[in-house]
Write a protein that holds these residues in place. Structure first.
Motif, PDB file in Angstrom:
ATOM      1  N   SER A 134       0.854  -1.188   0.000  1.00  0.00           N
ATOM      2  CA  SER A 134       0.000   0.000   0.000  1.00  0.00           C
ATOM      3  C   SER A 134       0.881   1.227   0.000  1.00  0.00           C
ATOM      4  O   SER A 134       2.038   1.194   0.402  1.00  0.00           O
ATOM      5  CB  SER A 134      -0.919   0.019   1.226  1.00  0.00           C
TER       6      SER A 134
ATOM      7  N   GLY B  58      -4.243  -0.776  -1.732  1.00  0.00           N
ATOM      8  CA  GLY B  58      -4.578  -2.152  -1.983  1.00  0.00           C
ATOM      9  C   GLY B  58      -3.464  -3.088  -1.568  1.00  0.00           C
ATOM     10  O   GLY B  58      -2.421  -2.653  -1.069  1.00  0.00           O
TER      11      GLY B  58
ATOM     12  N   VAL C 122      -7.227  -4.498  -2.241  1.00  0.00           N
ATOM     13  CA  VAL C 122      -8.488  -4.261  -1.545  1.00  0.00           C
ATOM     14  C   VAL C 122      -9.317  -5.540  -1.574  1.00  0.00           C
ATOM     15  O   VAL C 122      -9.277  -6.298  -2.533  1.00  0.00           O
ATOM     16  CB  VAL C 122      -9.277  -3.096  -2.188  1.00  0.00           C
TER      17      VAL C 122
ATOM     18  N   ASN D 203      -5.240  -0.571   3.363  1.00  0.00           N
ATOM     19  CA  ASN D 203      -5.728  -0.712   1.991  1.00  0.00           C
ATOM     20  C   ASN D 203      -6.868   0.223   1.638  1.00  0.00           C
ATOM     21  O   ASN D 203      -7.539   0.010   0.633  1.00  0.00           O
ATOM     22  CB  ASN D 203      -6.144  -2.162   1.718  1.00  0.00           C
ATOM     23  N   SER D 204      -7.104   1.266   2.431  1.00  0.00           N
ATOM     24  CA  SER D 204      -8.158   2.217   2.075  1.00  0.00           C
ATOM     25  C   SER D 204      -8.019   3.474   2.928  1.00  0.00           C
ATOM     26  O   SER D 204      -7.123   3.576   3.776  1.00  0.00           O
ATOM     27  CB  SER D 204      -9.554   1.597   2.273  1.00  0.00           C
TER      28      SER D 204
ATOM     29  N   ASN E  56     -18.493  -2.726  -1.726  1.00  0.00           N
ATOM     30  CA  ASN E  56     -17.612  -3.438  -2.632  1.00  0.00           C
ATOM     31  C   ASN E  56     -18.393  -3.932  -3.838  1.00  0.00           C
ATOM     32  O   ASN E  56     -19.457  -4.534  -3.700  1.00  0.00           O
ATOM     33  CB  ASN E  56     -16.957  -4.636  -1.955  1.00  0.00           C
TER      34      ASN E  56
ATOM     35  N   LYS F  14     -11.127   1.309  -9.787  1.00  0.00           N
ATOM     36  CA  LYS F  14     -10.817  -0.047  -9.346  1.00  0.00           C
ATOM     37  C   LYS F  14     -10.291  -0.853 -10.523  1.00  0.00           C
ATOM     38  O   LYS F  14     -10.880  -0.846 -11.617  1.00  0.00           O
ATOM     39  CB  LYS F  14     -12.067  -0.705  -8.766  1.00  0.00           C
TER      40      LYS F  14
END
Length: 501
Positions: free
Chosen positions: A2, A13, A15, A350-351, A393, A429
């Motif tokens: 990440s 990610g 993710v 990851n976010s 998601n 994404k």
């Protein structure tokens, strides 16, 4: 792997891509019991911080209808959820009640209870032996169940225009509770009272008295009922059991007390101490009202004030740590309010949560504190040292539980169309199938380079790139199509983002 390049362009990610996702990123309601968390608006459930979110099959008013979760009350295997929606009329919308979705087996099966409303003949009531006129609330508009709580078979629901409702048979039959007029500091059956309607007539009418507008309710561990309105907080020691015409209340408002404002948004009891905490907003009833949170250790005799001037939506606890979710961010106190820290921006490996996000709700499971925001759900097991983030998601292949027939794709951008001033960032994404260099570039309609978002090596996995709508010179791009190109070791993926500001 990440990285956080800066606040405006970054790739995070890998993710996760669970099929059983939450319904939307904005989560304004949540409650927890044991290791289980329930959230709105989709009545989703998470157990033990697992990767999947339960879809409440059988809760037709939510899954197949227009109902959205406005409130949640929990006990072992029991969920009592208040539902509402935004009713569109002319050029505005009105928050409207739907009813209640109830489960007594942990969500395996559901029953629907209609919203309690008056009939046109419900124009009088008896309190303390005296007869009073009232305005019947006969429509669901402006009567959503903003907050519910229950003990045994007795349920309370704060339904704005309908005020405070009570059922003593778990929602089968309801009665509209009588609250003190704004001008009174108590309501007891031995006294008589004057309620004033906007037209000047004597009538129990929420249009003319803000203490009759129900917004929050809580039953504390001693069995006292706390009812928050737009006109202060009302406390009763016998509302759980006494007949409606014999329930007595004390009424506390900002004028003459240490409440910061009269609109009581949330009322919570701190498990470790029994103290009662409340969020206060200004409602305009009294001069000098403000925002913040207050705490009482003596049943409302006195209040300590915290975070003055801040618009706080909800409060939660883990031991002596207090979590306050507000429009200006998340605030954490490690010592019962003596000191506070504002979390500038929440990030996970990851976010991340957008810096401008609003923080709406707080709940605590056995070992985690959960926060609902306008940009996803965050949780921590170490008082905010590290975070996990759950967002909607939508896998690149196979869709999710809300759209099972979605076509497979190599990449997608969301939201799309994208408004930089309104939505702040767009997320792209994409999937990396083999270890190798990844280059992400954005082009205008003439295929002139706008910006390069990434150019480095990535391991296999699904990633998200973010873009704030600015060129490499820092300028907001013009409205129109922006073409993205993701070059991986195995593939070149192309797509389009429509910028509309």
């Amino acid at each position: 792997m990440s990285t956080f390049l800066n606040a405006n362009a970054q790739v995070v990610g890998p993710v996760p891509s669970p099929f059983e996702s939450i319904e939307q990123n904005s989560v304004s309601n949540m409650e927890a019991f044991g290791d289980t968390l329930w959230i709105g608006p989709g009545l989703n459930r998470n157990i033990g911080n697992g990767p999947n979110w339960f879809l409440p099959e059988g809760a037709d008013s939510v899954v197949a209808g227009r109902g959205r979760v406005y409130s949640l009350a929990l006990a072992s295997d029991t969920v009592f959820s208040g539902l509402g929606f935004n009713f569109q009329q002319a050029e505005s919308s009105v928050q409207t009640g739907v009813g209640y979705q109830v489960s007594t087996d942990g969500g395996d099966s559901w029953s629907f209870l209609p919203l309690p409303l008056d009939t046109e003949t419900d124009s009088t009531f008896i309190y303390g032996g005296n007869s009073y006129r009232q305005l019947p609330i006969i429509v669901a508009q402006q009567s959503p169940p903003f907050k519910t709580d229950f003990q045994g078979q007795t349920v309370f629901s704060a339904n704005w225009a309908s005020g405070l409702m009570r059922s003593r048979d778990f929602g089968q039959r309801w009665e509209r509770m009588i609250l003190p007029p704004q001008s009174a500091d108590s309501l007891v059956p031995e006294e008589s009272y004057t309620f004033i309607s906007p037209d000047g007539s004597e009538r129990y009418d929420p249009r003319g008295d803000q203490n009759l507008l129900g917004f929050s309710v809580m039953i504390d561990s001693d069995g006292d009922v706390w009812a928050g309105t737009a006109g202060g907080v009302n406390i009763s020691s016998n509302a759980l059991t006494a007949p409606r015409d014999s329930v007595h209340w004390s009424h506390i408002q900002a004028e003459g007390s240490d409440l910061l404002g009269n609109w009581i948004i949330s009322i919570e009891e701190q498990p470790s101490s029994g103290d009662i905490w409340m969020t206060n907003w200004a409602s305009g009833v009294s001069a000098g009202e403000g925002y913040g949170i207050v705490r009482t250790s003596d049943n409302g005799e006195t209040f300590d004030q915290f975070l003055q001037g801040l618009q706080i939506n909800d409060i939660g606890f883990m031991g002596n740590h207090v979590f306050a979710a507000g429009e200006g961010g998340l605030f954490i106190s490690p010592n019962n309010g003596q000191n506070w820290q504002r979390i500038e921006q929440i990030k996970s490996p990851n976010s991340f949560i957008k810096p401008s996000a609003s923080y709406y709700s707080v709940a605590t499971t056995n070992d985690r504190v959960w926060i609902g925001t306008s940009d996803g759900i965050v949780s921590t097991a170490d008082f905010g040292e590290t975070w996990q983030i759950s967002r909607v998601n939508f896998p690149l292949a196979g869709g999710n539980q809300y759209r099972t027939d979605a076509p497979d794709t190599e990449a997608f951008a969301y939201p799309n169309p994208f408004s930089p001033s309104r939505q702040e960032i767009v997320r792209l994404k994409f999937e990396v199938q083999s270890q190798g260099n990844v280059k992400i570039r954005l082009f205008d309609f003439g295929m002139n380079l706008i910006r390069e978002l990434e150019n480095r090596s990535f391991a296999p996995g699904t990633y998200e790139a973010t873009w704030d709508g600015r060129s490499r010179n820092g300028n907001i791009v013009a409205n129109g199509p922006v073409f993205y190109q993701v070059e991986t070791a195995d593939n070149v993926i192309r797509g389009k983002i429509l910028v509309l500001d």
